[in-house]
Design a protein around this motif. Structure first.
Motif, PDB file in Angstrom:
ATOM      1  N   MET A 120       0.787  -1.080   0.040  1.00 16.85           N
ATOM      2  CA  MET A 120       0.094   0.081   0.153  1.00 16.85           C
ATOM      3  C   MET A 120       0.721   1.170   0.020  1.00 16.85           C
ATOM      4  N   VAL A 121       1.936   1.457   0.816  1.00 16.57           N
ATOM      5  CA  VAL A 121       2.777   2.683   0.952  1.00 16.57           C
ATOM      6  C   VAL A 121       3.358   2.885  -0.536  1.00 16.57           C
ATOM      7  N   PRO A 122       3.739   1.947  -1.100  1.00 16.15           N
ATOM      8  CA  PRO A 122       4.372   2.369  -2.578  1.00 16.15           C
ATOM      9  C   PRO A 122       3.190   2.979  -3.423  1.00 16.15           C
ATOM     10  N   LYS A 123       2.176   2.492  -3.540  1.00 20.03           N
ATOM     11  CA  LYS A 123       0.970   2.839  -4.257  1.00 20.03           C
ATOM     12  C   LYS A 123       0.624   4.405  -3.666  1.00 20.03           C
ATOM     13  N   VAL A 124       0.378   4.614  -2.457  1.00 16.44           N
ATOM     14  CA  VAL A 124       0.247   5.663  -1.746  1.00 16.44           C
ATOM     15  C   VAL A 124       1.227   6.993  -2.151  1.00 16.44           C
ATOM     16  N   MET A 125       2.500   6.507  -1.975  1.00 19.74           N
ATOM     17  CA  MET A 125       3.725   7.322  -2.376  1.00 19.74           C
ATOM     18  C   MET A 125       3.558   7.679  -3.798  1.00 19.74           C
ATOM     19  N   GLY A 126       3.326   6.891  -4.605  1.00 25.02           N
ATOM     20  CA  GLY A 126       2.973   7.026  -6.020  1.00 25.02           C
ATOM     21  C   GLY A 126       1.979   7.807  -6.443  1.00 25.02           C
ATOM     22  N   THR A 127       1.246   7.795  -5.655  1.00 29.44           N
ATOM     23  CA  THR A 127      -0.070   8.590  -5.880  1.00 29.44           C
ATOM     24  C   THR A 127       0.260  10.146  -5.416  1.00 29.44           C
ATOM     25  N   VAL A 128       0.856  10.233  -4.531  1.00 32.85           N
ATOM     26  CA  VAL A 128       1.346  11.508  -3.862  1.00 32.85           C
ATOM     27  C   VAL A 128       2.285  12.280  -4.858  1.00 32.85           C
ATOM     28  N   ALA A 129       3.308  11.356  -5.472  1.00 30.57           N
ATOM     29  CA  ALA A 129       4.325  11.779  -6.401  1.00 30.57           C
ATOM     30  C   ALA A 129       3.584  12.233  -7.666  1.00 30.57           C
ATOM     31  N   LEU A 130       2.695  11.411  -7.981  1.00 29.98           N
ATOM     32  CA  LEU A 130       1.843  11.843  -9.529  1.00 29.98           C
ATOM     33  C   LEU A 130       1.102  13.203  -8.897  1.00 29.98           C
ATOM     34  N   ARG A 131       0.535  13.323  -7.725  1.00 30.80           N
ATOM     35  CA  ARG A 131      -0.172  14.417  -7.615  1.00 30.80           C
ATOM     36  C   ARG A 131       0.813  15.836  -7.392  1.00 30.80           C
ATOM     37  N   ASP A 132       2.056  15.516  -6.884  1.00 30.63           N
ATOM     38  CA  ASP A 132       2.948  16.583  -6.416  1.00 30.63           C
ATOM     39  C   ASP A 132       3.429  17.043  -7.958  1.00 30.63           C
ATOM     40  N   LYS A 133       3.653  15.942  -9.052  1.00 35.38           N
ATOM     41  CA  LYS A 133       3.925  16.130 -10.682  1.00 35.38           C
ATOM     42  C   LYS A 133       2.681  17.016 -11.083  1.00 35.38           C
ATOM     43  N   GLN A 134       1.582  16.549 -10.871  1.00 31.90           N
ATOM     44  CA  GLN A 134       0.403  17.325 -11.300  1.00 31.90           C
ATOM     45  C   GLN A 134       0.276  18.870 -10.902  1.00 31.90           C
ATOM     46  N   ILE A 135       0.638  19.065  -9.611  1.00 25.28           N
ATOM     47  CA  ILE A 135       0.635  20.545  -9.029  1.00 25.28           C
ATOM     48  C   ILE A 135       1.569  21.119  -9.704  1.00 25.28           C
ATOM     49  N   ALA A 136       2.814  20.371  -9.899  1.00 25.25           N
ATOM     50  CA  ALA A 136       3.924  21.382 -10.421  1.00 25.25           C
ATOM     51  C   ALA A 136       3.847  21.902 -11.921  1.00 25.25           C
ATOM     52  N   ASP A 137       3.215  20.794 -12.707  1.00 24.06           N
ATOM     53  CA  ASP A 137       2.840  20.876 -13.997  1.00 24.06           C
ATOM     54  C   ASP A 137       1.896  22.157 -14.105  1.00 24.06           C
ATOM     55  N   ASP A 138       0.738  22.017 -13.362  1.00 19.35           N
ATOM     56  CA  ASP A 138      -0.252  23.063 -13.045  1.00 19.35           C
ATOM     57  C   ASP A 138       0.299  24.432 -12.795  1.00 19.35           C
ATOM     58  N   LEU A 139       1.263  24.520 -11.857  1.00 18.34           N
ATOM     59  CA  LEU A 139       1.828  25.937 -11.509  1.00 18.34           C
ATOM     60  C   LEU A 139       2.784  26.173 -12.598  1.00 18.34           C
ATOM     61  N   ALA A 140       3.564  25.351 -13.395  1.00 16.46           N
ATOM     62  CA  ALA A 140       4.365  25.771 -14.459  1.00 16.46           C
ATOM     63  C   ALA A 140       3.448  26.471 -15.441  1.00 16.46           C
ATOM     64  N   ALA A 141       2.373  25.725 -15.932  1.00 19.39           N
ATOM     65  CA  ALA A 141       1.404  26.145 -16.884  1.00 19.39           C
ATOM     66  C   ALA A 141       0.786  27.544 -16.463  1.00 19.39           C
ATOM     67  N   ALA A 142       0.407  27.454 -15.132  1.00 18.17           N
ATOM     68  CA  ALA A 142      -0.150  28.874 -14.688  1.00 18.17           C
ATOM     69  C   ALA A 142       0.988  30.211 -14.961  1.00 18.17           C
ATOM     70  N   GLN A 143       2.232  29.680 -14.592  1.00 17.24           N
ATOM     71  CA  GLN A 143       3.260  30.775 -14.555  1.00 17.24           C
ATOM     72  C   GLN A 143       3.513  30.986 -16.280  1.00 17.24           C
ATOM     73  N   ALA A 144       3.232  29.883 -16.921  1.00 15.47           N
ATOM     74  CA  ALA A 144       3.574  30.404 -18.399  1.00 15.47           C
ATOM     75  C   ALA A 144       2.353  31.102 -18.975  1.00 15.47           C
ATOM     76  N   ALA A 145       1.270  30.710 -18.618  1.00 16.84           N
ATOM     77  CA  ALA A 145      -0.016  31.661 -18.863  1.00 16.84           C
ATOM     78  C   ALA A 145       0.265  33.098 -18.321  1.00 16.84           C
ATOM     79  N   ARG A 146       0.730  33.189 -17.166  1.00 18.79           N
ATOM     80  CA  ARG A 146       0.920  34.583 -16.560  1.00 18.79           C
ATOM     81  C   ARG A 146       2.066  35.268 -17.333  1.00 18.79           C
ATOM     82  N   ASP A 147       2.893  34.692 -17.682  1.00 23.05           N
ATOM     83  CA  ASP A 147       3.918  35.260 -18.510  1.00 23.05           C
ATOM     84  C   ASP A 147       3.681  35.542 -20.048  1.00 23.05           C
TER      85      ASP A 147
END
Length: 164
Positions: A33-60
């Motif tokens: 279970m822990v690797p699946k949860v950590m994978g989900t957390v990492a995927l969510r962190d990556k999605q948040i980072a991608d969304d922040l990068a897209a928002a910054q690109a849109a702001r620029d």
């Protein structure tokens, strides 16, 4: 007490099964279970980072578009000011042209009026001389009883007006 006497016999068995249960739970949760949860957390962190990068690109991009808009607005404002200044210059030139034409007309009328006044003054002076000469002849004839010809009376009036 018989329960206490049996405690050692059951205690080792309970400890063994507790260790087996916790080990199975550890491996099931820790390895499954822990690797699946950590994978989900990492995927969510990556999605948040991608969304922040897209928002910054849109702001620029929005900042670039705003800067381009401001530049165009500044150029349009400068062009409008130039058009206004040109219109003012043209209007001033047109007004100056109309004023100079009107001034020329006024000057022409003024010259004509001055000529008319000069002619009227000359005519009036001639009439005054004629009237004065006639009055002089009449006064001399009444006072002195002598007659004076027109030419003599006129030259005397001219001389008196010139000294005058």
């Amino acid at each position: 007490m018989p329960q206490i006497a049996q405690l050692a016999e059951f205690y080792s068995s309970q400890v063994f099964w507790t260790v087996v249960f916790f080990a199975a739970t550890f491996f099931a949760i820790g390895r499954g279970m822990v690797p699946k949860v950590m994978g989900t957390v990492a995927l969510r962190d990556k999605q948040i980072a991608d969304d922040l990068a897209a928002a910054q690109a849109a702001r620029d991009a929005a900042d670039e578009q705003e800067e381009a808009w401001r530049k165009r607005e500044k150029e349009n404002r400068a062009a409008a000011q130039a058009t206004i200044a040109d219109a003012k210059v043209k209007a001033a030139a047109k007004t100056e042209k109309k004023l100079s034409a009107a001034q020329a007309k006024i000057d022409t009328k003024l010259e004509a009026a001055e000529l008319a006044i000069a002619e009227a003054r000359t005519s009036a002076m001639a009439e005054v001389e004629t009237v004065a000469a006639e009055a002089t002849q009449d006064i001399v004839s009444r006072l002195a009883g002598a007659t004076v010809d027109k030419r003599t009376a006129r030259s005397a009036v001219k001389k008196a007006l010139a000294d005058g």
